[in-house]
Write a protein that holds these residues in place. Structure first.
Motif, short mmCIF file in Angstrom:
data_model
loop_
_atom_site.label_atom_id
_atom_site.label_comp_id
_atom_site.label_asym_id
_atom_site.label_seq_id
_atom_site.Cartn_x
_atom_site.Cartn_y
_atom_site.Cartn_z
N ALA A 183 0.73 -1.30 0.06
CA ALA A 183 -0.07 0.26 0.10
C ALA A 183 0.99 1.38 0.01
O ALA A 183 0.34 2.23 -0.45
CB ALA A 183 -0.95 0.05 1.22
N LEU A 184 2.14 1.17 0.37
CA LEU A 184 3.14 2.44 0.41
C LEU A 184 3.46 2.80 -1.06
O LEU A 184 3.76 3.84 -1.35
CB LEU A 184 4.26 2.19 1.04
N SER A 210 3.32 -1.41 13.54
CA SER A 210 3.92 -0.61 14.35
C SER A 210 3.43 1.02 14.08
O SER A 210 3.01 1.43 13.06
CB SER A 210 5.57 -0.58 14.05
N TYR A 211 3.94 1.72 14.99
CA TYR A 211 3.71 3.14 15.00
C TYR A 211 4.30 4.03 13.64
O TYR A 211 3.65 4.73 13.01
CB TYR A 211 4.38 3.95 16.19
N GLU A 212 5.57 3.56 13.31
CA GLU A 212 6.26 3.81 12.24
C GLU A 212 5.42 3.56 11.02
O GLU A 212 5.27 4.39 9.80
CB GLU A 212 7.78 3.49 12.19
N LEU A 213 5.00 2.15 10.79
CA LEU A 213 4.44 2.04 9.66
C LEU A 213 2.88 2.44 9.46
O LEU A 213 2.46 2.89 8.40
CB LEU A 213 4.12 0.46 9.59
N LYS A 214 2.12 2.84 10.66
CA LYS A 214 1.00 3.48 10.56
C LYS A 214 1.36 4.93 10.03
O LYS A 214 0.34 5.33 9.03
CB LYS A 214 0.47 3.56 12.10
N GLU A 215 2.32 5.53 10.45
CA GLU A 215 2.61 6.87 10.09
C GLU A 215 3.04 6.98 8.67
O GLU A 215 2.22 7.81 7.99
CB GLU A 215 3.80 7.35 10.70
N GLN A 216 3.65 5.96 8.17
CA GLN A 216 3.88 5.82 6.94
C GLN A 216 2.89 5.52 5.61
O GLN A 216 2.45 6.22 4.82
CB GLN A 216 5.03 4.76 6.50
N LEU A 217 2.03 4.73 6.16
CA LEU A 217 0.59 4.38 5.44
C LEU A 217 -0.26 5.49 5.70
O LEU A 217 -0.96 5.89 4.47
CB LEU A 217 -0.05 3.13 6.17
N PHE A 218 -0.49 6.32 6.78
CA PHE A 218 -1.53 7.04 6.85
C PHE A 218 -0.87 8.62 5.88
O PHE A 218 -1.52 9.09 5.21
CB PHE A 218 -1.75 7.70 8.21
N THR A 247 -11.49 -1.70 16.91
CA THR A 247 -11.30 -1.00 18.06
C THR A 247 -11.41 0.59 17.78
O THR A 247 -11.21 1.07 16.49
CB THR A 247 -10.00 -0.91 18.96
N LEU A 248 -11.92 1.54 18.88
CA LEU A 248 -11.92 3.26 18.67
C LEU A 248 -10.47 3.61 19.07
O LEU A 248 -10.25 4.85 19.01
CB LEU A 248 -12.72 3.71 19.37
N LEU A 249 -9.58 2.72 19.54
CA LEU A 249 -8.29 3.37 19.74
C LEU A 249 -7.57 4.11 19.06
O LEU A 249 -6.50 4.84 19.13
CB LEU A 249 -7.36 2.22 20.57
N LEU A 250 -7.75 3.73 17.80
CA LEU A 250 -6.97 4.28 16.62
C LEU A 250 -7.61 5.48 16.00
O LEU A 250 -7.13 6.19 15.45
CB LEU A 250 -6.88 3.23 15.44
N LYS A 251 -8.53 6.10 16.70
CA LYS A 251 -9.47 7.19 16.34
C LYS A 251 -8.49 8.42 16.21
O LYS A 251 -8.54 9.15 15.49
CB LYS A 251 -10.69 7.41 17.18
N PRO A 252 -7.73 8.78 17.31
CA PRO A 252 -6.90 9.75 17.51
C PRO A 252 -5.89 9.78 16.13
O PRO A 252 -5.45 10.92 15.75
CB PRO A 252 -6.21 9.94 18.56
N HIS A 253 -5.38 8.55 15.80
CA HIS A 253 -4.44 8.39 14.84
C HIS A 253 -4.96 8.99 13.41
O HIS A 253 -4.46 9.51 12.65
CB HIS A 253 -3.73 7.10 14.65
N PHE A 254 -6.23 8.39 13.21
CA PHE A 254 -7.01 8.95 12.09
C PHE A 254 -7.36 10.35 11.91
O PHE A 254 -6.96 10.97 10.88
CB PHE A 254 -8.27 8.28 12.12
N GLN A 255 -7.54 10.93 13.25
CA GLN A 255 -7.87 12.36 13.00
C GLN A 255 -6.61 13.11 13.07
O GLN A 255 -6.65 14.35 12.41
CB GLN A 255 -8.57 12.83 14.63
N LYS A 256 -5.52 12.74 13.40
CA LYS A 256 -4.24 13.32 13.18
C LYS A 256 -4.05 13.61 11.70
O LYS A 256 -3.47 14.73 11.29
CB LYS A 256 -3.15 12.61 13.97
#
Length: 181
Positions: free
Chosen positions: A83-84, A110-118, A137-146
């Protein structure tokens, strides 16, 4: 099969598909569509049935077993392993994606991969495009909003397991919360 690459052992339900990709989407306006982590192709089939004949659908699946199944089931669709690589299609065609649909299990990354993908998703999305993803889970909502300050969230109990749906845009607008009706 690598468990960090697979979000669920059960294909997504029709209820989740219709929550993520409702008939009200302006399919006729979407020229470039990407699906990230199509797995067994539950969303792919729905997109194929609804997209306009002039649109292009690109699949991005890392899991080799799923890629082989998808290639047999949808031989006419371009299929990539990462996807990258979204930006490559934007660069080649000169057109960003109007719709990016994701079944990626972001919680497993990982946090790094999430950042790259987003970042790759945001950069490849048209200014008025939509990025839609589900998570368990809703735990990733802040990451999506960022990365996508304009976001609507929905939920469906009618999936195993039940799932949260994030519909994201690049630009700010009023956000709403919806559940099954």
């Amino acid at each position: 099969m690598n468990s960090s690459q697979v979000g669920s052992v059960i294909p997504s339900s029709g209820f989740l598909t219709r929550t993520m990709l409702p008939v009200t989407l302006p399919w006729h306006k979407m020229k470039r569509i990407a699906e990230l982590g199509p797995g067994t192709g539950a969303f792919t089939q729905h997109i194929q049935q609804n997209r306009s004949s002039g649109s292009r659908l690109y699949l991005y699946e890392k899991n080799e077993t799923f890629r082989k199944q998808l290639a047999r089931r949808f031989p006419e669709l371009p299929l990539f392993d990462d996807a990258l690589r979204l930006g490559e299609i934007v660069q080649e065609t000169g057109h960003p994606f109007d719709l990016i649909v994701s079944g990626l299990p972001f919680a497993n990354f990982s946090y790094e991969l999430k950042e790259q993908l987003f970042g790759a998703i945001r950069d490849a999305l048209a200014d008025n495009g939509t990025f839609v993803a589900f998570q368990y889970t809703l735990l990733l909502k802040p990451h999506f909003q960022k990365h996508f300050p304009a976001m609507d969230t929905g939920y469906t109990w009618m999936n195993i397991p039940p799932a949260w749906v994030f519909k994201c845009k690049k630009a700010l607008h009023v956000c709403h919360k919806r559940g099954d009706t």
